[in-house]
Design a protein around this motif. Structure first.
Motif, PDB file in Angstrom:
ATOM      1  N   ARG A 108      48.986  83.576 -15.463  1.00  0.00           N
ATOM      2  CA  ARG A 108      47.751  83.400 -16.314  1.00  0.00           C
ATOM      3  C   ARG A 108      47.441  84.724 -16.405  1.00  0.00           C
ATOM      4  N   TYR A 109      48.008  85.849 -16.013  1.00  0.00           N
ATOM      5  CA  TYR A 109      47.560  87.092 -16.154  1.00  0.00           C
ATOM      6  C   TYR A 109      48.367  87.877 -17.268  1.00  0.00           C
ATOM      7  N   PHE A 110      47.967  88.841 -17.669  1.00  0.00           N
ATOM      8  CA  PHE A 110      48.752  89.947 -18.410  1.00  0.00           C
ATOM      9  C   PHE A 110      48.588  91.165 -18.319  1.00  0.00           C
ATOM     10  N   VAL A 111      49.346  92.455 -18.602  1.00  0.00           N
ATOM     11  CA  VAL A 111      48.709  93.442 -18.204  1.00  0.00           C
ATOM     12  C   VAL A 111      48.523  94.173 -19.473  1.00  0.00           C
ATOM     13  N   ASP A 112      47.153  94.847 -19.439  1.00  0.00           N
ATOM     14  CA  ASP A 112      46.571  95.209 -20.803  1.00  0.00           C
ATOM     15  C   ASP A 112      46.977  96.884 -21.070  1.00  0.00           C
ATOM     16  N   ALA A 113      46.653  97.474 -22.046  1.00  0.00           N
ATOM     17  CA  ALA A 113      47.270  98.803 -22.295  1.00  0.00           C
ATOM     18  C   ALA A 113      46.831  99.905 -21.231  1.00  0.00           C
ATOM     19  N   GLY A 114      46.002  99.567 -20.336  1.00  0.00           N
ATOM     20  CA  GLY A 114      45.286 100.545 -19.492  1.00  0.00           C
ATOM     21  C   GLY A 114      46.402 100.120 -18.186  1.00  0.00           C
ATOM     22  N   GLY A 115      47.032  99.293 -18.042  1.00  0.00           N
ATOM     23  CA  GLY A 115      47.841  98.885 -16.969  1.00  0.00           C
ATOM     24  C   GLY A 115      47.192  98.046 -15.809  1.00  0.00           C
ATOM     25  N   ARG A 116      45.903  97.254 -16.411  1.00  0.00           N
ATOM     26  CA  ARG A 116      45.264  96.542 -15.560  1.00  0.00           C
ATOM     27  C   ARG A 116      45.697  94.979 -15.579  1.00  0.00           C
ATOM     28  N   ARG A 117      45.670  94.040 -14.537  1.00  0.00           N
ATOM     29  CA  ARG A 117      45.858  92.993 -14.656  1.00  0.00           C
ATOM     30  C   ARG A 117      44.594  92.113 -15.110  1.00  0.00           C
ATOM     31  N   VAL A 118      44.748  91.335 -16.245  1.00  0.00           N
ATOM     32  CA  VAL A 118      43.568  90.590 -16.821  1.00  0.00           C
ATOM     33  C   VAL A 118      44.041  89.235 -16.957  1.00  0.00           C
ATOM     34  N   LEU A 119      43.103  88.349 -16.919  1.00  0.00           N
ATOM     35  CA  LEU A 119      43.136  86.834 -16.944  1.00  0.00           C
ATOM     36  C   LEU A 119      43.222  86.697 -18.745  1.00  0.00           C
ATOM     37  N   ILE A 120      44.177  85.887 -18.766  1.00  0.00           N
ATOM     38  CA  ILE A 120      44.209  85.589 -20.395  1.00  0.00           C
ATOM     39  C   ILE A 120      42.798  85.021 -20.766  1.00  0.00           C
ATOM     40  N   GLY A 121      42.431  85.486 -21.956  1.00  0.00           N
ATOM     41  CA  GLY A 121      40.997  85.217 -22.366  1.00  0.00           C
ATOM     42  C   GLY A 121      40.106  85.627 -21.868  1.00  0.00           C
ATOM     43  N   LEU A 122      40.065  86.842 -21.152  1.00  0.00           N
ATOM     44  CA  LEU A 122      38.919  87.434 -20.302  1.00  0.00           C
ATOM     45  C   LEU A 122      39.174  88.844 -20.445  1.00  0.00           C
ATOM     46  N   THR A 123      37.951  89.795 -20.686  1.00  0.00           N
ATOM     47  CA  THR A 123      37.987  91.180 -20.594  1.00  0.00           C
ATOM     48  C   THR A 123      38.520  91.647 -19.044  1.00  0.00           C
ATOM     49  N   PRO A 124      38.977  92.886 -18.658  1.00  0.00           N
ATOM     50  CA  PRO A 124      39.087  93.248 -17.663  1.00  0.00           C
ATOM     51  C   PRO A 124      37.959  93.041 -16.707  1.00  0.00           C
ATOM     52  N   GLU A 125      36.767  93.512 -17.238  1.00  0.00           N
ATOM     53  CA  GLU A 125      35.311  93.452 -16.528  1.00  0.00           C
ATOM     54  C   GLU A 125      35.296  91.876 -16.093  1.00  0.00           C
ATOM     55  N   GLU A 126      35.599  90.931 -16.946  1.00  0.00           N
ATOM     56  CA  GLU A 126      35.252  89.439 -16.603  1.00  0.00           C
ATOM     57  C   GLU A 126      36.185  89.085 -15.479  1.00  0.00           C
ATOM     58  N   THR A 127      37.383  89.697 -15.651  1.00  0.00           N
ATOM     59  CA  THR A 127      38.616  89.149 -14.603  1.00  0.00           C
ATOM     60  C   THR A 127      38.039  89.549 -13.385  1.00  0.00           C
ATOM     61  N   PHE A 128      37.563  90.949 -13.311  1.00  0.00           N
ATOM     62  CA  PHE A 128      36.999  91.479 -12.023  1.00  0.00           C
ATOM     63  C   PHE A 128      35.928  90.706 -11.445  1.00  0.00           C
ATOM     64  N   GLU A 129      34.950  90.198 -12.108  1.00  0.00           N
ATOM     65  CA  GLU A 129      34.050  89.368 -11.876  1.00  0.00           C
ATOM     66  C   GLU A 129      34.300  87.915 -11.346  1.00  0.00           C
ATOM     67  N   PHE A 130      35.117  87.357 -12.141  1.00  0.00           N
ATOM     68  CA  PHE A 130      35.794  86.020 -11.844  1.00  0.00           C
ATOM     69  C   PHE A 130      36.335  86.123 -10.454  1.00  0.00           C
ATOM     70  N   GLU A 131      37.343  87.310 -10.172  1.00  0.00           N
ATOM     71  CA  GLU A 131      37.971  87.162  -9.041  1.00  0.00           C
ATOM     72  C   GLU A 131      36.960  87.375  -7.991  1.00  0.00           C
TER      73      GLU A 131
END
Length: 94
Positions: A11-34
């Motif tokens: 359910r995660y992908f690695v973005d251009a910055g190397g961060r694990r991000v949930l599909i459909g969410l921004t890195p910030e939203e992923t952090f907030e969700f977790e």
């Protein structure tokens, strides 16, 4: 999004910055969700999520968690459908 050793999609992908991000969410939203997901909630303890005695921040946190989850789940379903359509020969368990 899948490996040859484990065919369960992630359910995660690695973005251009190397961060694990949930599909459909921004890195910030992923952090907030977790963060919200890791907090103890009345619903996780088997009680009704929105009782009169709950603190307002708990209810707001649960509401926000649900918003982020629904956003992720919708994008996840679209991604899964696209992934299945792109597989040659359709879905195969073997």
């Amino acid at each position: 999004m899948t490996s040859s050793r484990n065919n369960a999609p992630r359910r995660y992908f690695v973005d251009a910055g190397g961060r694990r991000v949930l599909i459909g969410l921004t890195p910030e939203e992923t952090f907030e969700f977790e963060r919200l997901d890791s907090e103890s909630s009345p619903a996780q303890a088997g009680r009704q999520a929105s009782r009169d005695g709950d603190a307002p921040w708990q209810v707001a946190g649960e509401r926000r968690w649900l918003e982020l989850y629904e956003k992720h789940e919708g994008a996840w379903k679209v991604w899964m459908a696209q992934s299945r359509a792109e597989r040659p020969g359709g879905f195969n368990l073997y």
